[in-house]
Scaffold this motif. Structure first.
Motif, short mmCIF file in Angstrom:
data_model
loop_
_atom_site.label_atom_id
_atom_site.label_comp_id
_atom_site.label_asym_id
_atom_site.label_seq_id
_atom_site.Cartn_x
_atom_site.Cartn_y
_atom_site.Cartn_z
N GLN A 174 -33.82 1.06 0.35
CA GLN A 174 -32.85 1.92 1.03
C GLN A 174 -32.06 2.71 -0.01
O GLN A 174 -31.71 2.20 -1.07
CB GLN A 174 -31.89 1.08 1.87
N SER A 175 -31.78 3.99 0.31
CA SER A 175 -31.05 4.87 -0.60
C SER A 175 -29.80 5.40 0.07
O SER A 175 -29.73 5.50 1.30
CB SER A 175 -31.92 6.05 -1.05
N MET A 176 -28.82 5.76 -0.74
CA MET A 176 -27.64 6.46 -0.25
C MET A 176 -27.03 7.25 -1.40
O MET A 176 -27.17 6.88 -2.57
CB MET A 176 -26.61 5.50 0.33
N THR A 177 -26.40 8.36 -1.07
CA THR A 177 -25.71 9.17 -2.07
C THR A 177 -24.21 8.97 -1.90
O THR A 177 -23.67 9.19 -0.81
CB THR A 177 -26.07 10.66 -1.93
N LEU A 178 -23.57 8.55 -2.97
CA LEU A 178 -22.13 8.29 -2.95
C LEU A 178 -21.37 9.53 -3.37
O LEU A 178 -21.69 10.14 -4.40
CB LEU A 178 -21.78 7.15 -3.92
N SER A 179 -20.39 9.93 -2.59
CA SER A 179 -19.43 10.96 -3.00
C SER A 179 -18.23 10.22 -3.59
O SER A 179 -17.54 9.49 -2.88
CB SER A 179 -19.02 11.82 -1.81
N LEU A 180 -18.00 10.42 -4.87
CA LEU A 180 -17.01 9.62 -5.60
C LEU A 180 -15.66 10.30 -5.63
O LEU A 180 -15.56 11.51 -5.87
CB LEU A 180 -17.51 9.38 -7.03
N LYS A 181 -14.61 9.52 -5.38
CA LYS A 181 -13.24 10.03 -5.45
C LYS A 181 -12.73 9.88 -6.88
O LYS A 181 -13.17 9.02 -7.62
CB LYS A 181 -12.32 9.24 -4.51
N GLY A 182 -11.76 10.71 -7.24
CA GLY A 182 -11.13 10.57 -8.54
C GLY A 182 -12.02 11.02 -9.69
O GLY A 182 -13.13 11.52 -9.50
N LYS A 183 -11.54 10.79 -10.91
CA LYS A 183 -12.25 11.25 -12.10
C LYS A 183 -13.36 10.29 -12.52
O LYS A 183 -14.41 10.71 -12.98
CB LYS A 183 -11.26 11.43 -13.26
N ASN A 184 -13.10 9.00 -12.40
CA ASN A 184 -14.04 8.00 -12.88
C ASN A 184 -14.23 6.91 -11.83
O ASN A 184 -13.33 6.64 -11.03
CB ASN A 184 -13.53 7.37 -14.19
N SER A 185 -15.40 6.29 -11.88
CA SER A 185 -15.71 5.22 -10.94
C SER A 185 -16.42 4.09 -11.68
O SER A 185 -16.80 4.23 -12.86
CB SER A 185 -16.58 5.73 -9.79
N TYR A 186 -16.62 3.00 -10.96
CA TYR A 186 -17.19 1.80 -11.55
C TYR A 186 -17.98 1.08 -10.47
O TYR A 186 -17.52 0.94 -9.34
CB TYR A 186 -16.04 0.92 -12.07
N LEU A 187 -19.19 0.63 -10.82
CA LEU A 187 -20.04 -0.08 -9.86
C LEU A 187 -20.41 -1.44 -10.43
O LEU A 187 -20.87 -1.53 -11.58
CB LEU A 187 -21.31 0.73 -9.58
N TYR A 188 -20.21 -2.47 -9.63
CA TYR A 188 -20.54 -3.85 -10.04
C TYR A 188 -21.58 -4.41 -9.08
O TYR A 188 -21.44 -4.28 -7.86
CB TYR A 188 -19.28 -4.72 -10.01
#
Length: 236
Positions: A174-188
């Motif tokens: 399964q795929s999805m495209t994330l629209s990220l808020k702010g300047k930087n993000s982090y994925l765990y």
């Protein structure tokens, strides 16, 4: 820019009753390159032995967000209050100055597994009462669930910081495209393997307990290589 960091590169501790993985400098573990990421100060994955408890302590001006991945836990404070937290629940705690808190594994037989975040809080904001919600409804296959935000709208937790925290659940392929808020993000990665790709076709993979720093990215495409659960943190 996508910068993956595998779990072997993180700090680790084994105290017998507590086994922990530290993404950022914490306790005895210090890495000058990883002391924080914006307002995110701590991200620890912890396994606490049956009947064990963390020593009571006071906290700086932070938001504590606790994710229970397996079993149940309780927070006790020095005023006699107790907060029960169940498996698959997210707890947002705003520690009050001069009050100490301890964490307990309430099971006498099985270890507690949790993920704990410390996020700097705005000093001018008052401490909220404890807030809880489910991480996600996995039975509904909810791919993206907003857990916490500055406004606390739409049944998510209100956090004292310009930060958005979401739970991601993807089935294999399964795929999805994330629209990220702010300047930087982090994925765990809580569990599973996921492929990340940005608009410049930079590709990275993260496995269980790995993480990725997403710097100056507006959109990132995720494709699950196995069933995948993760935590996304968007920082202003």
């Amino acid at each position: 820019m996508i910068i993956p960091r595998i779990q072997k590169q993180c700090g680790h501790a084994d105290f017998g009753w507590l086994q922990a993985q530290y993404t950022f400098s914490f306790g005895h573990y210090f890495d000058p390159d990883f002391t924080h990421y914006g307002a995110l100060r701590v991200l620890n994955r912890e396994t606490i032995a049956p009947k064990a408890a963390c020593q009571a302590k006071t906290y700086p001006n932070i938001n504590i967000i606790n994710f229970i991945l397996q079993r149940d836990a309780e927070f006790h404070d020095s005023e006699g209050n107790r907060i029960h937290q169940s498996e698959n629940e997210c707890l947002l705690l705003s520690p009050i100055p001069h009050i100490s808190y301890s964490e307990h594994n309430v099971s006498h037989e099985k270890p507690l597994i949790q993920l704990q975040l410390w996020i700097n809080a705005y000093v001018e904001y008052f401490c909220h009462p404890p807030q809880k919600r489910k991480l996600a409804n996995l039975a509904n296959n909810d791919a993206l669930t907003l857990l916490a935000s500055p406004n606390g709208s739409e049944n998510n937790l209100k956090i004292r910081q310009q930060i958005w925290i979401s739970h991601i659940y993807l089935k294999t392929e399964q795929s999805m495209t994330l629209s990220l808020k702010g300047k930087n993000s982090y994925l765990y990665s809580i569990t599973g393997i996921v492929k990340l790709a940005n608009n410049n076709h930079k590709i990275a993979y993260i496995h269980c307990s790995d993480n990725a720093f997403l710097m100056q990215e507006q959109k990132v495409k995720l494709t699950a290589q196995t069933d995948f659960r993760g935590i996304l943190i968007c920082l202003n």
